[in-house]
Design an enzyme around this catalytic site. Structure first.
Site, PDB file in Angstrom:
ATOM      1  N   ASP A 118      11.549 -50.529  11.801  1.00  0.00           N
ATOM      2  CA  ASP A 118      10.852 -49.902  12.920  1.00  0.00           C
ATOM      3  C   ASP A 118       9.562 -50.616  13.294  1.00  0.00           C
ATOM      4  OD1 ASP A 118      12.682 -47.965  13.578  1.00  0.00           O
ATOM      5  OD2 ASP A 118      11.789 -46.422  12.300  1.00  0.00           O
ATOM      6  N   ARG A 150      -1.518 -42.765   3.287  1.00  0.00           N
ATOM      7  CA  ARG A 150      -1.854 -42.893   4.720  1.00  0.00           C
ATOM      8  C   ARG A 150      -3.347 -43.027   4.970  1.00  0.00           C
ATOM      9  NH1 ARG A 150       2.964 -43.926   3.619  1.00  0.00           N
ATOM     10  NH2 ARG A 150       4.565 -43.572   5.166  1.00  0.00           N
ATOM     11  N   ASP A 162       3.767 -38.159   8.699  1.00  0.00           N
ATOM     12  CA  ASP A 162       2.951 -39.373   8.651  1.00  0.00           C
ATOM     13  C   ASP A 162       2.230 -39.644   9.974  1.00  0.00           C
ATOM     14  OD1 ASP A 162       3.443 -39.938   5.964  1.00  0.00           O
ATOM     15  OD2 ASP A 162       5.353 -40.891   6.423  1.00  0.00           O
ATOM     16  N   SER A 203      15.785 -43.700   3.899  1.00  0.00           N
ATOM     17  CA  SER A 203      14.437 -44.050   4.328  1.00  0.00           C
ATOM     18  C   SER A 203      13.533 -43.898   3.112  1.00  0.00           C
ATOM     19  CB  SER A 203      14.001 -43.117   5.460  1.00  0.00           C
ATOM     20  OG  SER A 203      12.596 -43.130   5.558  1.00  0.00           O
TER      21      SER A 203
HETATM   22  N1  ARG Z   1       7.986 -35.816   3.161  1.00  0.00           N
HETATM   23  C1  ARG Z   1       7.047 -36.657   2.482  1.00  0.00           C
HETATM   24  C2  ARG Z   1       5.690 -36.502   3.109  1.00  0.00           C
HETATM   25  O1  ARG Z   1       5.586 -36.064   4.205  1.00  0.00           O
HETATM   26  C3  ARG Z   1       7.507 -38.101   2.438  1.00  0.00           C
HETATM   27  C4  ARG Z   1       7.378 -38.882   3.681  1.00  0.00           C
HETATM   28  C5  ARG Z   1       7.972 -40.231   3.523  1.00  0.00           C
HETATM   29  N2  ARG Z   1       7.667 -41.059   4.643  1.00  0.00           N
HETATM   30  C6  ARG Z   1       8.517 -41.941   5.134  1.00  0.00           C
HETATM   31  N3  ARG Z   1       8.111 -42.612   6.172  1.00  0.00           N
HETATM   32  N4  ARG Z   1       9.713 -42.122   4.667  1.00  0.00           N
HETATM   33  O2  ARG Z   1       4.698 -36.788   2.496  1.00  0.00           O
END
Ligand code: ARG
Length: 396
Positions: free
Chosen positions: A14, A94, A123, A174
């Protein structure tokens, strides 16, 4: 519209497509910022890929130490587990990425920050709220939210533009990883009833042949500083402990999680180091924190985790809670003995020179120093209100 954009670049499909797509569709110059938070992989490859995708510049920042010290350490001191289970793996990385995006935006004179998140996840919230907190003047761009490409479209786009990406249509998960653990989503995992296939796990494969093994973690002021007497910086210590606990097949989480955007999602995590250290740290607090402080902290910990999960790392309530937590950690110093055995890791013992355990007070043996006579009056007054209430019930 922005002219120069700093993009949070992972090297994945992406964000690689985003480099070219933003340049073509929006006519912007893209600076790719790749941040090493302990996810592994070759950053020379990541750099080359960003340039091949059309980035004007690439910045690679190794912030493993900074990430461990400024983000993972506070999470450990907070025993942070979102919804009681998830050690905030992605949520923690993040804000450190945001910090470096903003720094790069200033260095390169960019007027916008972009990320490759979809509209369905947490995110995007963490990136955007974080950037707004640190640099309210910067514009925020989310190409993936507007381009409407399916995963197959993105792969086709990459092929058409000679963007080298190492995904195939057959790799369905992912994955987001850093030194605190790994998040695994998508594919067959989207059915919450289905068991995760064994091949989703990489950090928690049972490989240890010994039936059990102990390790002693030394804490100073709430932070782990050594394992089995060997001092280690925290960013290495987490991986060391996780490597051992994970080799016993322990450290997995399989849950349905409540995202900030209102979606329930099935999440699988591997975080053997994080879970072992939180368990050890929380146990040592049981020994070293005074009861009221301990109980108040237990009440605030879920709130801290929720704020960080929700993208409010840079926020006044989070800062205030940090001040409280920091104050509590002064005497969280001592050792915790962890025992790993097939499929599990548990606390087997703890000790501290500044602990509040007093053998004379606790013992039922001859060394007893507790003033037994004091108990009678204490208990009588403690129960007086209830006794008075009960007497009225009997009268009425
Ligand atoms: N659900 C988890 C969170 O919000 C993991 C997110 C994983 N992010 C990703 N881009 N695959 O913290």
């Amino acid at each position: 519209m922005a002219k120069k954009v700093v993009l949070a670049y992972s090297g994945g499909l992406d964000t690689s497509v985003a480099v070219r797509w933003m340049a073509e569709e929006w006519g912007v110059e893209v600076v790719a910022v790749a941040v090493d938070v302990g996810q592994g992989g070759d950053f020379e490859v990541v750099k080359a890929r960003a340039l091949a995708a059309g980035a004007a510049d690439v910045v690679v920042v190794d912030c493993r130490e900074e990430y461990a010290a400024d983000f993972v350490a506070p999470a450990l001191r907070a025993n942070a587990l979102y919804e009681g289970r998830y050690p905030l793996v992605s949520s923690l990385s993040r804000p450190v990425i945001v910090r470096h995006l903003v720094e790069a935006a200033r260095t390169f004179g960019a007027d916008a920050v972009a990320h490759g998140c979809t509209g369905k996840g947490n995110d995007q919230v963490r990136f955007e709220v974080g950037v707004r907190a640190l640099a309210p003047d910067l514009e925020l761009l989310a190409p993936v939210r507007v381009w409407g490409l399916t995963r197959d479209d993105s792969i086709a786009y990459a092929e058409r533009h000679d963007i080298p990406v190492n995904v195939t249509r057959a790799s369905p998960y992912s994955i987001d990883e850093n030194l605190w653990g790994k998040a695994i989503e998508c594919g067959v995992l989207e059915d919450p009833w289905e068991s995760p296939p064994e091949d989703v796990y990489t950090l928690t494969r049972p490989t240890a042949t010994a039936s059990s093994r102990e390790l002693v973690v030394t804490f100073e002021a709430g932070l782990p500083v050594a394992v089995d007497g060997v001092a280690m910086p925290m960013h290495e210590l987490v991986g060391h402990v996780g490597g051992i606990a994970g080799s016993y097949g322990w450290g997995r989480i399989d849950m349905v999680e409540s995202r900030r955007v209102g979606i329930k999602s099935r999440e699988v995590y591997e975080a053997p180091g994080a879970l072992a250290l939180i368990m050890a740290h929380a146990d040592l607090e049981g020994l070293t924190l005074e009861r009221d402080v301990f109980h108040e902290k237990l009440r605030l910990e879920p709130r801290w985790a929720e704020l960080v999960y929700d993208g409010l790392w840079f926020s006044p309530l989070k800062n205030a809670l940090d001040a409280f937590i920091t104050e509590t950690q002064r005497y969280v110093t001592g050792e915790v003995r962890l025992r790993c055995e097939a499929g599990r890791c548990t606390v087997a013992g703890r000790r501290s020179d500044v602990g509040l355990y007093d053998y004379g007070l606790a013992t039922y043996e001859a060394a007893d120093s507790f003033r037994h006579a004091d108990a009678e009056g204490f208990v009588r007054l403690f129960g007086l209100g209830v006794q008075t209430w009960a007497a009225r019930q009997t009268r009425a």
